[in-house]
Design a protein around this motif. Structure first.
Motif, PDB file in Angstrom:
ATOM      1  N   VAL A 150       0.818  -1.227   0.000  1.00 39.49           N
ATOM      2  CA  VAL A 150       0.000   0.000   0.000  1.00 39.49           C
ATOM      3  C   VAL A 150       0.848   1.271   0.000  1.00 39.49           C
ATOM      4  O   VAL A 150       0.629   2.127  -0.876  1.00 39.49           O
ATOM      5  CB  VAL A 150      -1.014  -0.054   1.169  1.00 39.49           C
ATOM      6  N   PRO A 151       1.798   1.512   0.893  1.00 37.38           N
ATOM      7  CA  PRO A 151       2.081   0.712   2.071  1.00 37.38           C
ATOM      8  C   PRO A 151       1.337   1.242   3.302  1.00 37.38           C
ATOM      9  O   PRO A 151       1.073   2.446   3.401  1.00 37.38           O
ATOM     10  CB  PRO A 151       3.584   0.901   2.258  1.00 37.38           C
ATOM     11  N   LEU A 152       1.002   0.350   4.240  1.00 35.43           N
ATOM     12  CA  LEU A 152       0.462   0.776   5.526  1.00 35.43           C
ATOM     13  C   LEU A 152       1.581   1.383   6.365  1.00 35.43           C
ATOM     14  O   LEU A 152       2.745   0.995   6.234  1.00 35.43           O
ATOM     15  CB  LEU A 152      -0.139  -0.419   6.269  1.00 35.43           C
ATOM     16  N   GLN A 153       1.190   2.324   7.218  1.00 29.58           N
ATOM     17  CA  GLN A 153       2.162   2.973   8.097  1.00 29.58           C
ATOM     18  C   GLN A 153       1.632   2.945   9.525  1.00 29.58           C
ATOM     19  O   GLN A 153       0.804   3.749   9.905  1.00 29.58           O
ATOM     20  CB  GLN A 153       2.407   4.411   7.650  1.00 29.58           C
ATOM     21  N   CYS A 154       2.077   1.951  10.275  1.00 32.47           N
ATOM     22  CA  CYS A 154       1.667   1.724  11.655  1.00 32.47           C
ATOM     23  C   CYS A 154       0.161   1.493  11.768  1.00 32.47           C
ATOM     24  O   CYS A 154      -0.562   2.279  12.385  1.00 32.47           O
ATOM     25  CB  CYS A 154       2.091   2.884  12.560  1.00 32.47           C
TER      26      CYS A 154
END
Length: 306
Positions: free
Chosen positions: A249-253
């Motif tokens: 995605v990126p996911l971030q936390c």
């Protein structure tokens, strides 16, 4: 409807507490949930309530939320972290009751974090800084203390920074043991059943898990693996690893995670300041990202659903 929690701008989200196992930092931004069976096809703000004080219906660092689907009024149960209590509200946000106060005795809290309701209508609360889980009677009866389990440590049934909680169709309790980098599973009565996850970034490993959610079938449990920036899926019966997604995605936390009645997966992408909607699919035709059979199909932020 999807429920999300947002701390007020003057709430400190760091250095929230210190456990006997050492200092830790938590950063609750947004956790969310769906009542069982509700389909969250679109997201838009319908209603908001609360402010940053200590009065009824007000919050200081709200950390966990669930809907008591066993109550005919679908009351909303919220863990009010820094006020060390749980508040119960009607669907319109009007105050019903609260229970808990600062301390370590039965029924007291040192950081009320995750919260869920089981099939008996009992409210299950993660008492984060006391490293335990407490169970209270139905949210319609002002939260009478029933039992507690846990304690600080690394052994089976002990915790180091428990945060998230959910139940499966058998009322087994899943708890994210954040700084032991694992998820522990308990019976309805608090007896230890099993655990899964070890610290690391490999398949099936976890690094500070926060949110946990069992899907509507009861087959899978989704875990927000916050430091690895991904969501991992495990089998509920034995904790075996199935898959993970979010790196593309990126996911971030990522922190909060929930699954609606149509198997859409909603994730609070904390450091991106949004909620992301995923869908399990066989190919890339239903979304603009596909990772281990899961596609990103929407992003909800202050500007709406993209």
């Amino acid at each position: 409807n999807c429920l999300s929690l947002e701390p007020s701008h003057n709430s400190s989200a760091t250095n929230a507490c210190s456990t006997p196992c050492g200092c830790w930092r938590c950063c609750f931004r947004t956790l969310l949930c769906f009542p069982h069976g509700v389909v969250g096809s679109n997201l838009c703000r319908v209603h908001s309530f609360g402010s940053s004080v200590a009065g009824p219906g007000q919050f200081r660092l709200p950390a966990g939320v669930c809907v008591d689907a066993h109550n005919k009024n679908n009351r909303i149960v919220i863990a009010d972290f820094s006020n060390n209590r749980v508040q119960v509200l009607n669907r319109d946000g009007s105050f019903v009751c609260s229970f808990g106060s600062k301390g370590a005795a039965a029924g007291e809290f040192s950081g009320a974090a995750g919260v869920c309701v089981n099939s008996l209508g009992n409210v299950i609360v993660v008492d984060a800084c006391n490293c335990r889980v407490q169970i209270f009677s139905s949210s319609s009866h002002d939260g009478v203390f029933v039992r507690a389990f846990g304690g600080a440590g690394v052994l089976d049934g002990q915790f180091n920074g428990p945060l998230g909680v959910c139940v499966d169709r058998h009322d087994n309790v899943f708890v994210s043991d954040c700084f032991n980098h694992r998820v522990q599973v308990f019976s309805r009565d608090g007896a230890f059943l099993r655990k899964f996850g070890t610290r690391g970034s490999g398949a099936g490993q976890l690094d500070q898990p926060i949110g946990v959610c069992v899907d509507r079938t009861g087959v899978y449990v989704f875990v927000s693996d916050s430091r690895n920036n991904r969501i991992s899926r495990f089998r509920t019966t034995d904790g075996s690893f199935i898959s993970s997604f979010g790196l593309n995605v990126p996911l971030q936390c990522p922190q909060g995670v929930c699954v609606d009645g149509a198997d859409n997966i909603f994730v609070t992408d904390t450091n991106s300041g949004c909620v992301r909607k995923f869908r399990i699919c066989a190919d890339n035709s239903n979304g603009h990202d596909n990772e281990d059979g899961v596609a990103l199909v929407g992003v909800f932020s202050s500007t709406g659903l993209d």
